[in-house]
Design an enzyme around this catalytic site. Structure first.
Site, PDB file in Angstrom:
ATOM      1  N   CYS A  92       0.851  -1.196   0.000  1.00 41.58           N
ATOM      2  CA  CYS A  92       0.000   0.000   0.000  1.00 41.58           C
ATOM      3  C   CYS A  92       0.879   1.235   0.000  1.00 41.58           C
ATOM      4  O   CYS A  92       1.871   1.300   0.727  1.00 41.58           O
ATOM      5  CB  CYS A  92      -0.889  -0.025   1.242  1.00 41.58           C
ATOM      6  SG  CYS A  92      -2.003   1.389   1.377  1.00 41.58           S
ATOM      7  N   GLU A 135      -8.968  -0.658  -2.665  1.00 34.04           N
ATOM      8  CA  GLU A 135      -9.379   0.752  -2.710  1.00 34.04           C
ATOM      9  C   GLU A 135     -10.730   0.967  -2.035  1.00 34.04           C
ATOM     10  O   GLU A 135     -10.932   1.976  -1.352  1.00 34.04           O
ATOM     11  CB  GLU A 135      -9.380   1.280  -4.142  1.00 34.04           C
ATOM     12  CG  GLU A 135      -8.039   1.192  -4.851  1.00 34.04           C
ATOM     13  CD  GLU A 135      -6.847   1.706  -4.055  1.00 34.04           C
ATOM     14  OE1 GLU A 135      -6.981   2.695  -3.312  1.00 34.04           O
ATOM     15  OE2 GLU A 135      -5.765   1.106  -4.189  1.00 34.04           O
TER      16      GLU A 135
END
Length: 165
Positions: A92, A135
């Site tokens: 991430c 997401e």
């Protein structure tokens, strides 16, 4: 348009559920989408949620094998792990430099809208499915490390503490 700074773990906006965009034709929303698209268009970036650049609205962009796009007000409609799942390493931008095995559905589908208010359906397998799930988690105030269990979670938390963010 601008390449925006990525917020890292510890920033409260990453743990805040993002708000639905009420007026997709607002010029500020268009500007947000331009920034999301430009910021995700760099090597090593598969997806980017609005809160990762400090905006608490439900929007994200993706960059999967050169296919770049966005969706506003996404809803994760399908991400079943009953038949097929993947458990590869996930990383991430908001937890930079770290990767841990994270279970995700092999296939995912998201429904939302574009800047014209038209319905958009984004779906895919493997990396695209992982991106869509990742997401959408961001927009719900979650990070992939929240999905880790047992020893992997302990290793991740130890690594994060050592990074000094």
């Amino acid at each position: 348009m601008a390449i925006r700074e990525i917020r890292v773990i510890g920033d409260p906006i990453l743990r805040t559920e993002c708000e639905r965009i009420r007026d997709v034709k607002d010029p500020r929303v268009r500007s947000l989408v331009e920034d999301l698209l430009e910021t995700v268009d760099m090597d090593g970036r598969a997806g980017l949620a609005a809160n990762q650049i400090g905006v608490g609205l439900r929007a994200f962009s993706w960059n999967i094998y050169g296919d770049i796009g966005y969706v506003l007000n996404p809803v994760l409609e399908e991400a079943s792990m009953e038949e097929h799942y993947q458990d590869g390493d996930e990383g991430c931008l908001s937890v930079p430099g770290l990767h841990f095995p994270t279970e995700r559905a092999w296939y995912a589908r998201v429904r939302g809208v574009d800047l014209d208010g038209k319905e958009v359906v984004v779906e895919g397998e493997e990396l695209m499915a992982r991106c869509l799930q990742h997401e959408c988690d961001h927009l719900d105030g979650k990070l992939y490390i929240d999905r880790l269990k047992g020893n992997e979670r302990r290793k991740a938390m130890k690594a994060i503490r050592s990074m000094g963010w």
